[in-house]
Design an enzyme around this catalytic site. Structure first.
Site, PDB file in Angstrom:
ATOM      1  N   ASP A 151     -13.784  -1.742 -18.938  1.00  0.00           N
ATOM      2  CA  ASP A 151     -12.613  -0.733 -18.648  1.00  0.00           C
ATOM      3  C   ASP A 151     -11.256  -1.277 -18.756  1.00  0.00           C
ATOM      4  O   ASP A 151     -11.164  -3.017 -18.479  1.00  0.00           O
ATOM      5  CB  ASP A 151     -11.884   0.417 -17.902  1.00  0.00           C
ATOM      6  CG  ASP A 151     -10.899   1.683 -17.589  1.00  0.00           C
ATOM      7  OD1 ASP A 151     -10.894   1.517 -19.255  1.00  0.00           O
ATOM      8  OD2 ASP A 151     -10.496   1.112 -16.521  1.00  0.00           O
ATOM      9  N   ASP A 159      -6.859  -0.246 -18.677  1.00  0.00           N
ATOM     10  CA  ASP A 159      -5.802   0.546 -17.667  1.00  0.00           C
ATOM     11  C   ASP A 159      -6.697   0.675 -16.433  1.00  0.00           C
ATOM     12  O   ASP A 159      -7.380   1.381 -15.771  1.00  0.00           O
ATOM     13  CB  ASP A 159      -5.501   1.973 -17.645  1.00  0.00           C
ATOM     14  CG  ASP A 159      -5.053   1.717 -18.988  1.00  0.00           C
ATOM     15  OD1 ASP A 159      -3.698   1.435 -19.056  1.00  0.00           O
ATOM     16  OD2 ASP A 159      -5.201   1.390 -20.901  1.00  0.00           O
ATOM     17  N   ASP A 165     -11.810   2.159 -13.505  1.00  0.00           N
ATOM     18  CA  ASP A 165     -11.409   2.682 -11.425  1.00  0.00           C
ATOM     19  C   ASP A 165     -11.651   3.925 -11.887  1.00  0.00           C
ATOM     20  O   ASP A 165     -10.771   4.670 -11.385  1.00  0.00           O
ATOM     21  CB  ASP A 165     -10.372   1.993 -11.955  1.00  0.00           C
ATOM     22  CG  ASP A 165      -9.588   2.780 -13.394  1.00  0.00           C
ATOM     23  OD1 ASP A 165      -9.895   2.581 -14.587  1.00  0.00           O
ATOM     24  OD2 ASP A 165      -8.013   3.181 -12.713  1.00  0.00           O
TER      25      ASP A 165
END
Length: 265
Positions: free
Chosen positions: A25, A27, A204
């Site tokens: 990922d 961000d 996250d």
């Protein structure tokens, strides 16, 4: 429950596989979370670590809810793969490809955006981000409680929004085309396309759980893999529960990537 990763040792059996992939990922994983989405940036040290991994033969693939153009601009690397929007648009071998059925949804979310414009007056601090076929409503900077509920109520009243699927993330609600495309399907496609025998997956947010689930399925079919949750105070506990290991924030990711470079033969 995932274990805190304090040494590269547990990942060595995966790192020794070839071809090896790093699927991540962006961000909150590679780039710190900031108040305004347009201000997010991948730190130079992480960009350099990604570049060094790719130069050493690691297949770097970035799976993100951002648009492809935004993701490429944030990361600043063209010789890696991207699956954006998420999984609806991909960048492979310096070529853009779109998921089947994507064209139908590339512009029609604008009526839904119009329906939601009033939120910025009723809930100060709410921010709309038009991603083409996707529409994100961020409430990180919203003043006072109840922003999420107000967004969901507005979506429920919008007839145009009914054509889309609602997906929630960190301080954000997103409208997505009702196509079979998420970070999990994107990961499956990238593993197959890149011919990976080993994969380390980083994420996250709630939407990254699909990646971790896809990795578990691929492991059952013979792939060597490890899922690493990038944890923080606001991260949902479900993300950590779905992972094998954890690191703390993008700083922990920088450490991990640097250790991976050192561990490569």
């Amino acid at each position: 429950m995932a274990r805190a990763l304090t040494s590269i040792e547990p990942l060595l059996p995966v790192i020794r596989r070839r071809p090896l992939g790093l699927l991540s990922d962006i961000d909150g994983t590679l780039s710190p979370i900031v108040a305004r989405p347009e201000d997010a940036a991948v730190p130079d040290a992480i960009r350099e670590a990604l570049r060094r991994l790719a130069a050493r033969g690691v297949k770097v693939a970035l799976i993100t809810g951002r648009s492809l153009d935004t993701a490429r601009r944030m990361v600043g690397l063209d010789d890696v793969a991207y699956a954006a929007d998420p999984g609806l648009t991909v960048w492979l071998a310096r070529r853009r490809e779109a998921a089947a059925g994507m064209g139908e949804y590339e512009a029609p979310d604008r009526p839904a955006e119009g329906d939601l414009q009033g939120l910025s007056q009723t809930v100060p601090g709410v921010q709309l981000e038009n991603k083409g076929a996707l529409l994100a409503v961020h409430y990180r900077r919203a003043e006072g409680p109840g922003a999420r509920e107000a967004i969901l109520e507005a979506l429920g009243r919008s007839q145009a929004a009914q054509r889309f699927r609602v997906q929630e993330g960190r301080m954000m609600v997103e409208l997505r085309p009702p196509l079979r495309a998420d970070k999990g399907t994107a990961m499956e496609m990238l593993i197959a396309h890149l011919g990976l025998q080993g994969a380390i997956c980083l994420g996250d947010d709630i939407t990254d759980i699909d990646m971790f689930a896809a990795l578990r399925q691929q492991r059952a079919e013979g792939l060597a893999g490890a899922a690493v949750a990038v944890v923080s105070k606001e991260a949902a506990p479900e993300v950590e529960q779905a992972a094998d290991y954890t690191v703390e924030g993008p700083e922990g990711v920088e450490w991990l990537l640097t250790e991976m470079v050192r561990a490569l033969p």
